[in-house]
Structures are given as structure tokens and as C-alpha cells.
Design a protein around this motif. Structure first.
Motif, PDB file in Angstrom:
ATOM      1  N   ARG A 120       3.250 -10.805   1.119  1.00 25.18           N
ATOM      2  CA  ARG A 120       3.865 -11.842   0.944  1.00 25.18           C
ATOM      3  C   ARG A 120       5.495 -11.173   0.452  1.00 25.18           C
ATOM      4  NH1 ARG A 120       3.466 -16.839   3.312  1.00 25.18           N
ATOM      5  NH2 ARG A 120       0.528 -17.044   3.100  1.00 25.18           N
ATOM      6  N   ARG A 121       5.635 -12.348   1.070  1.00 26.44           N
ATOM      7  CA  ARG A 121       7.602 -11.881   1.288  1.00 26.44           C
ATOM      8  C   ARG A 121       8.209 -12.081   0.032  1.00 26.44           C
ATOM      9  NH1 ARG A 121       4.550  -7.393   1.525  1.00 26.44           N
ATOM     10  NH2 ARG A 121       4.938  -6.112   3.407  1.00 26.44           N
ATOM     11  N   VAL A 146      10.585 -14.521   4.773  1.00 26.17           N
ATOM     12  CA  VAL A 146      10.651 -14.444   3.520  1.00 26.17           C
ATOM     13  C   VAL A 146       9.459 -15.798   3.598  1.00 26.17           C
ATOM     14  CG1 VAL A 146      11.454 -14.454   1.411  1.00 26.17           C
ATOM     15  CG2 VAL A 146      12.934 -12.819   3.336  1.00 26.17           C
ATOM     16  N   ASP A 147       8.745 -15.385   2.170  1.00 30.69           N
ATOM     17  CA  ASP A 147       7.807 -16.559   2.543  1.00 30.69           C
ATOM     18  C   ASP A 147       8.595 -17.208   1.461  1.00 30.69           C
ATOM     19  OD1 ASP A 147       5.023 -15.696   3.833  1.00 30.69           O
ATOM     20  OD2 ASP A 147       5.771 -14.039   3.125  1.00 30.69           O
ATOM     21  N   GLU A 215       1.255  -5.052  -0.406  1.00 34.05           N
ATOM     22  CA  GLU A 215       0.843  -6.576   0.258  1.00 34.05           C
ATOM     23  C   GLU A 215       1.704  -7.872  -0.523  1.00 34.05           C
ATOM     24  OE1 GLU A 215      -2.450  -8.052   1.527  1.00 34.05           O
ATOM     25  OE2 GLU A 215      -1.066  -6.227   2.991  1.00 34.05           O
ATOM     26  N   ARG A 216       1.814  -7.611  -1.408  1.00 32.07           N
ATOM     27  CA  ARG A 216       2.682  -8.728  -2.125  1.00 32.07           C
ATOM     28  C   ARG A 216       4.326  -7.609  -2.623  1.00 32.07           C
ATOM     29  NH1 ARG A 216      -0.778 -13.371  -2.537  1.00 32.07           N
ATOM     30  NH2 ARG A 216       0.434 -14.445  -4.967  1.00 32.07           N
ATOM     31  N   VAL A 217       5.597  -8.301  -2.220  1.00 31.21           N
ATOM     32  CA  VAL A 217       6.811  -7.938  -2.374  1.00 31.21           C
ATOM     33  C   VAL A 217       7.876  -8.790  -3.041  1.00 31.21           C
ATOM     34  CG1 VAL A 217       8.303  -6.220  -2.136  1.00 31.21           C
ATOM     35  CG2 VAL A 217       6.008  -5.157  -0.992  1.00 31.21           C
ATOM     36  N   ALA A 218       8.149  -7.906  -4.047  1.00 30.51           N
ATOM     37  CA  ALA A 218       9.213  -8.916  -4.885  1.00 30.51           C
ATOM     38  C   ALA A 218      10.826  -8.413  -4.620  1.00 30.51           C
ATOM     39  CB  ALA A 218       9.047  -9.818  -5.856  1.00 30.51           C
ATOM     40  N   LEU A 219      11.489  -8.752  -3.682  1.00 27.36           N
ATOM     41  CA  LEU A 219      12.680  -7.596  -3.235  1.00 27.36           C
ATOM     42  C   LEU A 219      13.816  -8.531  -4.667  1.00 27.36           C
ATOM     43  CD1 LEU A 219      14.035  -4.936  -2.514  1.00 27.36           C
ATOM     44  CD2 LEU A 219      14.781  -7.828  -0.921  1.00 27.36           C
ATOM     45  N   LEU A 269      12.067  -5.616   5.201  1.00 28.94           N
ATOM     46  CA  LEU A 269      10.885  -6.170   4.103  1.00 28.94           C
ATOM     47  C   LEU A 269       9.591  -6.738   5.877  1.00 28.94           C
ATOM     48  CD1 LEU A 269      11.726  -7.706   1.811  1.00 28.94           C
ATOM     49  CD2 LEU A 269      10.389  -5.769   1.623  1.00 28.94           C
ATOM     50  N   MET A 270      10.549  -7.734   6.882  1.00 29.24           N
ATOM     51  CA  MET A 270       9.376  -8.195   8.136  1.00 29.24           C
ATOM     52  C   MET A 270       9.228  -7.052   8.240  1.00 29.24           C
ATOM     53  SD  MET A 270      11.298 -11.226  10.579  1.00 29.24           S
ATOM     54  CE  MET A 270      11.198  -9.763  11.912  1.00 29.24           C
TER      55      MET A 270
END
Lengths: 274, 274
Positions: A120-121, A146-147, A215-219, A269-270
Motif C-alpha cells: 500500500r502506498r 497511490v492508494d 509493504e506499507r509505505v507512507a511518503l 513507489l509504484m
């Protein structure tokens, strides 16, 4: 459709649309009435598709036909080009404006819960001030998979007229929420399993394209000019940068604008999300 | 410095600065007089550093000191904040404007010859209309190691006020030239050994990050809205795209804005140049 022909730019029926150029006036008007403006056929269609009820539409005879099929029983104010320009404060080229109702935003908690398993982005915008930048970033985020987007409490509104327009309606196709606690904001993301990466122009940070992304990244993206707050920079799990040319850095071109940086970051990220 | 205090916004000494908001007026004024405007201390310093002679400076008492060391014997018009806003047509936040002289641009041929061996990266802008976009693209190009920019004959001017401002002065740190023959333009690039890649949103084109990039690459970027002309698309050696999210494409978010696309593309080009 209920057609009403209006010939006076100061007609009170047109107040939703008045003085669109005046940022402060529009911010208070839109907040007070829970409305936003969508501009042009394509964007209006996307806003309707996203479930926003129509308060009214302002258009000219020439553009009316293009929207006829989606307007249902909406009230449509039909004006001349001159009245349109008088109301807006500038010539409106895209022919149609719609005043639409906002929908309640989910809480950050609800938004994060809705993002089920798998990579998840998230993009997190801290205090961006420029509506065009917010719109452009939403467009890139949507196009690059981006999700969801999380906004800091003071970040500029994605439904402000300029943001909606620049996003080409992407603000209706990507979910977002607004934090109500800036100080605790990153902790909440981490508790939901997101690794928080702070994007900085500092070239001693880890290049984003060299980070092993989980897996789960917050930029996290900071404001124009000042960048991220020191609180968020310190709180983040890791500082990351976009590699720039050494020659450019030496000649003083030492950062990217936030729209360019966001685009490159979303693209990285993608790629990592496969 | 020669200080002249001016109290009337319509004083003829200030005509270089008048009505900055009016795009058409400024375009003709700047072309006719061979001038451009630099805004804010940082940008003015870069323009001076790039060798542009100063015609005059317009500032207020408060900001005068910040530029004192670089102004030499320039004429400086000192005005109140009110006169500054009256001249510009809006409040000027960065405190100083300089009217500077343009320098002759190199021909495309001269520019290409100046790019010696080794991997070289050119950006070629076809008919971009928005000055902010041109400025933002120059900023990304400079930061990401593009060697030079080539403009189509009708592309918006990088030295127009908004472009200079948005570029943060990057228009002074990257070399550029303007084609005088749009139709033959790509042939000239190919003859100089550049492989021409046409960037398109079409997802059936080769993803740029999967292209084996040769030593000398010219990336072609098209206008906002319409993209590249069919002539250039057909003439180019290869069409390339930036990969977008399949879900986004399905929901109608089917392109990036040109600033975002340029940033991602320049980043890919820099990576491949090593």
C-alpha cells in the motif's frame, strides 16, 4: 434540468459563483456553505460520478448541450459570456461551472482501515499552501497508483476551485482524509503498519530509488519553500531524497519543486509496489 | 548604485515594470525592449551571475540592503510598498524586481556542437504555452542533470516573468536554444547524433525506464492538453511512455501533467546517464 436565464452578474442566485479569483472570499464561502466548484465538462462529470450532489450549474447556451445527459433535475443558470466573465472576475474558457456539495471525509483511522492487505502506498501532505500544487499532486498520485492521500490539518483544500481544476478531477478518484492531530499524526500511521519516509532535498539522505520498500509505505511531503517540519523529519522512520545532479547542486539549483518531487517519488513507489 | 526615489506609480521611469499581470502587454514590452524581469533577491543574483546586464532595479527601502553588494552602478528606483503594488498590479512579496537585458541565444547548431562526447541529455519542448510549466521544467531539468534544452519556435519564453520566477533562476543555469525550423527540427537533432524519444501518455509505447538509452538522447515533450504534434511523433526514433497505474487508467485519470511527466522523465534520463 430547470433552466433559469440570468442577465445580471450581481443576481443573488449566482452568489455561489461570485468572485472566483478572490481566494480568501472563496475559502470562507466554500467552507460556510459546504460547497465547491467544478469547472468544465470533464471535471463536472467526474464530480457527479463520485456522488457529489449538484447545487446548481452556471453555463452559457453554447455549452449547455454538452452536459445535458448528466444534470438530472439540477437548476441551471444560463448566462451570456459577458455575465459569466463578470461573475467569475475573468473569462471562463471551459464554458460550465457547477456548484456541488461536499461529502463528509472519512477519518484517517477509517481510511487506513479500508486499505486491506498487500503493498500500500500513502502520500502524506504537510501544510502545502498552494492549491495548484495540491491539485497537481493528486493527479500524479492517482495516475501513479497511490492508494490514498492524508492531509495535515493545515494543508490546502483539494476541493478548492484551483485544486480541482489542476487535478483534472483526480481529487474525485483518490480517497483522502485530513488528520486532526498534527503532532500525533505520524504515530497513527505507524500504528496502522505504515513505514513513514520523509522526503527531503538533503542529498545525504537515502535515495528513494535505493530504499528497500516494505509493504506499507507512507511518503511524507513538506510545504513549498520550507519543506517538512522538524517534528515530522525527526519522527519519520527514515529520511529519503531524490538524487540530483552534482553539477546542479554546485551551481545552486539545489531542490525540485514539490510537484516534480512528488511525481518522481510516486513513480518510484509504484515501481516498488510491482 | 544610483538611488532615485519615485512616488508615482505612473512615473515613466517605471515603465519596464508596469502592469506585470498583463501577459500580452508584457510579452510585447519584453520583446520590443529586449528585457526581462527577475523577481526576488535569489533570482536577481543568479541573473547577474549569468552575465545579464542590469537596466534598473525596483525595490523598497526595506529590501535595498539585501542586494547592495551586487548592484554595482545600477540605477535603483526606491518606492513604497503601495507604489510597488500599484506598478505591478498586485502585492509584490519578494521585495525587489530587476529589469535585465537579454543575451543573444546560441543557434541550435552551436548549442549541439558545444555538447562534447559522453552521455548527453537534451530536453526538447514543443509549443508549451504555459510559462509556469516552462519554468518548472527548466528547474527539474537543471536539478536532474539535463545538459541543455531546445525549444520549438512557438514554445513559451523561459525569460518571461512567471517562467523565471517558477524556475527559481534555473533558466540561468541551463543552456538553451530555440529552433527556427519546426518541421526540420528533429532531423537536425538526429544529424547531431541524438536519438529522439517522443514522450506520450499512450501506454502501448515503450516505458521510458525500460528503454536502453544510448549516449546521446533527446527527449521530446509536447504541449499541455494536445501533447506532441503528429509530425514529431512520427519523426521521432521511438515513442516512450511513463508507466501509469492500470486502475487509474480505467477510472479515466489517463495522463500526467507536463511538469510531473518531465520530472519523471528527467529522473529516468539521469539514472541512465550514470
Amino acid at each position: 434540468m430547470v433552466l433559469e436565464y440570468v442577465t445580471d452578474p450581481s443576481d443573488p442566485r449566482l452568489t455561489d459563483y461570485t468572485r472566483m479569483r478572490d481566494v480568501e472570499l472563496r475559502k470562507s464561502l466554500e467552507a460556510e456553505r459546504g460547497l465547491f466548484l467544478a469547472e468544465g465538462e470533464k471535471v463536472i462529470r467526474r464530480a457527479i460520478g463520485a456522488g457529489h450532489p449538484i447545487r446548481s450549474v452556471l453555463t452559457t447556451d453554447r455549452w449547455l448541450a454538452s452536459l445535458r445527459d448528466v444534470l438530472g433535475d439540477a437548476t441551471v443558470y444560463v448566462v451570456s459570456d459577458e455575465v459569466m466573465a463578470g461573475v467569475a472576475g475573468f473569462p471562463v474558457h471551459r464554458g460550465a461551472l457547477a456548484s456541488m456539495e461536499r461529502l463528509p471525509l472519512p477519518s484517517v483511522e477509517t481510511l487506513l482501515k479500508s486499505l486491506a492487505g498487500g503493498p500500500r502506498r500513502l502520500l502524506v501532505l504537510e501544510d502545502l499552501a498552494d492549491h495548484s500544487n495540491v491539485g497537481a499532486i493528486f493527479r500524479s498520485a492517482a495516475a501513479l497508483g497511490v492508494d490514498a492521500v492524508v492531509l495535515s490539518p493545515r494543508c490546502a483544500d483539494p476541493l478548492y476551485r484551483r485544486a480541482v481544476k489542476v487535478s483534472m478531477g483526480a481529487v474525485f478518484s483518490i480517497r483522502y482524509a485530513r488528520m486532526d492531530d498534527w503532532f500525533r499524526g505520524l504515530a497513527q500511521l505507524r500504528e496502522a503498519g505504515f513505514r513513514t519516509l520523509a522526503l527531503t532535498p538533503d542529498q545525504t539522505a537515502t535515495p528513494l530509488d535505493a530504499v528497500a520498500l516494505t509493504e506499507r509505505v507512507a511518503l511524507l511531503l513538506g510545504a513549498e519553500g520550507d519543506g517538512l517540519s522538524s517534528h515530522w523529519l525527526e519522527e519519520a522512520d527514515e529520511a529519503v531524497c531524490i538524487r540530483m545532479s552534482a553539477a546542479a547542486m554546485a551551481s545552486g539549483v539545489d531542490s525540485l519543486n514539490v510537484v516534480a518531487a512528488a511525481a518522481i517519488a510516486c513513480h518510484d513507489l509504484m515501481r516498488s509496489a510491482g
